[in-house]
Motif scaffolding. Structure first.
Motif, PDB file in Angstrom:
ATOM      1  N   ASN A  53       0.814  -1.217   0.000  1.00 39.63           N
ATOM      2  CA  ASN A  53       0.000   0.000   0.000  1.00 39.63           C
ATOM      3  C   ASN A  53       0.848   1.268   0.000  1.00 39.63           C
ATOM      4  OD1 ASN A  53       0.999  -0.201   2.585  1.00 39.63           O
ATOM      5  ND2 ASN A  53      -0.984  -0.129   3.613  1.00 39.63           N
ATOM      6  N   ASN A 157      -4.112  -4.658  10.642  1.00 38.05           N
ATOM      7  CA  ASN A 157      -3.367  -5.016   9.439  1.00 38.05           C
ATOM      8  C   ASN A 157      -2.112  -5.810   9.746  1.00 38.05           C
ATOM      9  OD1 ASN A 157      -4.751  -4.263   7.147  1.00 38.05           O
ATOM     10  ND2 ASN A 157      -4.069  -2.148   7.242  1.00 38.05           N
ATOM     11  N   GLN A 287       0.401   4.779   9.349  1.00 35.88           N
ATOM     12  CA  GLN A 287       0.778   4.079   8.129  1.00 35.88           C
ATOM     13  C   GLN A 287       2.120   4.637   7.659  1.00 35.88           C
ATOM     14  OE1 GLN A 287      -1.315   1.618   6.370  1.00 35.88           O
ATOM     15  NE2 GLN A 287      -2.225   1.641   8.403  1.00 35.88           N
TER      16      GLN A 287
END
Length: 313
Positions: A53, A157, A287
């Motif tokens: 990602n 995640n 992230q």
């Protein structure tokens, strides 16, 4: 024996994506800056097996991405000092002192990008079995369990991604999830559900692990019925969140209840010239992309602060 004193314009503490990005921008701005890292450059990214990602890469190994970021920073002229630990700090608007194992630095501005570490599993014998069946890094330790049954505890995640990685080695991966849902990305969850080597135990909590010298089984409890059961496995990998590395700064920087650094949208802390960036910062999403954004903003604002300070504004 006194340590050598070094005057720098900007000190960046921590070399994850936020720190490396800040170093890239500082180098481009021709600041006299240094990035300090007490271990290997890269932060938690280096422990990620596959990243899917991050813009520009369909798929990239975490170590490879960390290497590329470091290489770019060095090519631009960034000064990176690995394996030098920050031991003491003094932070105020008028004076900032960072003492490491080797030097004493007097920076004009500081970016704290020390990141966060995995939370320990809240079981009574965690310390006894850490490294002997309890682990927090699948990339580091997963290969030890070739052909074995392993467990993963968590619901985000990280837990999903590491379960997929462990399935490359283990004969079976059991995800122990205390709720009946996951907080991870739908695409990753779909991969997990479609992997024949992965089993999900919804509504179960890890209570304890047992074994002689190494983990041999896990005791889990159903969160709805309270019923306990044993699972034969060789290892448990924990991914239940992180804790910020802010112990050195707590007497100076405003932190939230969980110990994360409070900043404004420009990454500024309560002390002028001191910034927080990356996973160490109080924010909703952690992230790689948000860490990179934090590092960018912190470096740009720090450059502005340094220039204005020299002008006497």
């Amino acid at each position: 024996m006194s340590k050598t004193v070094k005057d720098v314009e900007l000190m960046i503490i921590g070399s994850g994506p936020a720190g490396l990005t800040a170093a890239i921008y500082a180098a481009r701005a021709k600041l006299n800056a240094i990035l300090i890292e007490n271990a290997v450059v890269g932060g938690q990214v280096r422990s990620s097996y596959t990243i899917e990602n991050y813009p520009g890469f369909k798929s990239v190994e975490g170590g490879k991405l960390a290497d590329l970021m470091q290489e770019q920073a060095l090519i631009l002229g960034a000064n990176i000092d690995e394996f030098d630990m920050v031991e003491k700090v003094y932070l105020s608007e008028n004076e900032k002192i960072i003492e490491t194992t080797n030097y004493t630095y007097h920076p004009e501005a500081v970016i704290i990008s020390t990141g966060a570490t995995p939370k320990k599993l809240p079981i009574p014998n965690e310390e006894q079995f850490e490294g002997k069946g309890i682990h927090y890094c699948a990339v580091c330790d997963g290969a030890l369990y070739e052909g074995k049954v392993v467990g993963v505890v968590g619901g985000g995640n990280s837990a999903l991604e590491e379960a997929l990685f462990l399935a490359r080695f283990a004969s079976k991966v059991i995800i122990i999830r205390r709720y009946d849902y996951f907080k991870g990305e739908a695409a990753t969850l779909e991969q997990v559900k479609n992997n024949p080597k992965i089993e999900i135990m919804y509504n179960y909590d890890l209570v304890k692990v047992n074994g002689s010298n190494f983990v041999e089984k896990a005791i889990v409890r159903n969160t709805q019925t309270g019923e306990k059961m044993d699972i034969a496995l060789s290892a448990v990998f924990g991914y239940i969140g992180t804790e910020p590395k802010t112990e050195l700064f707590k007497n100076y920087i405003d932190l939230n209840d969980q110990g994360y650094i409070k900043t404004d949208e420009n990454m500024r802390t309560n002390i002028k010239g001191v910034y927080g960036a990356g996973d160490v910062r109080d924010k909703k999403f952690r992230q790689i992309t948000t860490a990179v954004a934090d590092g960018t903003i912190a470096a740009l604002d720090a450059e502005k602060y340094i220039v204005e300070k020299k002008r006497g504004k």
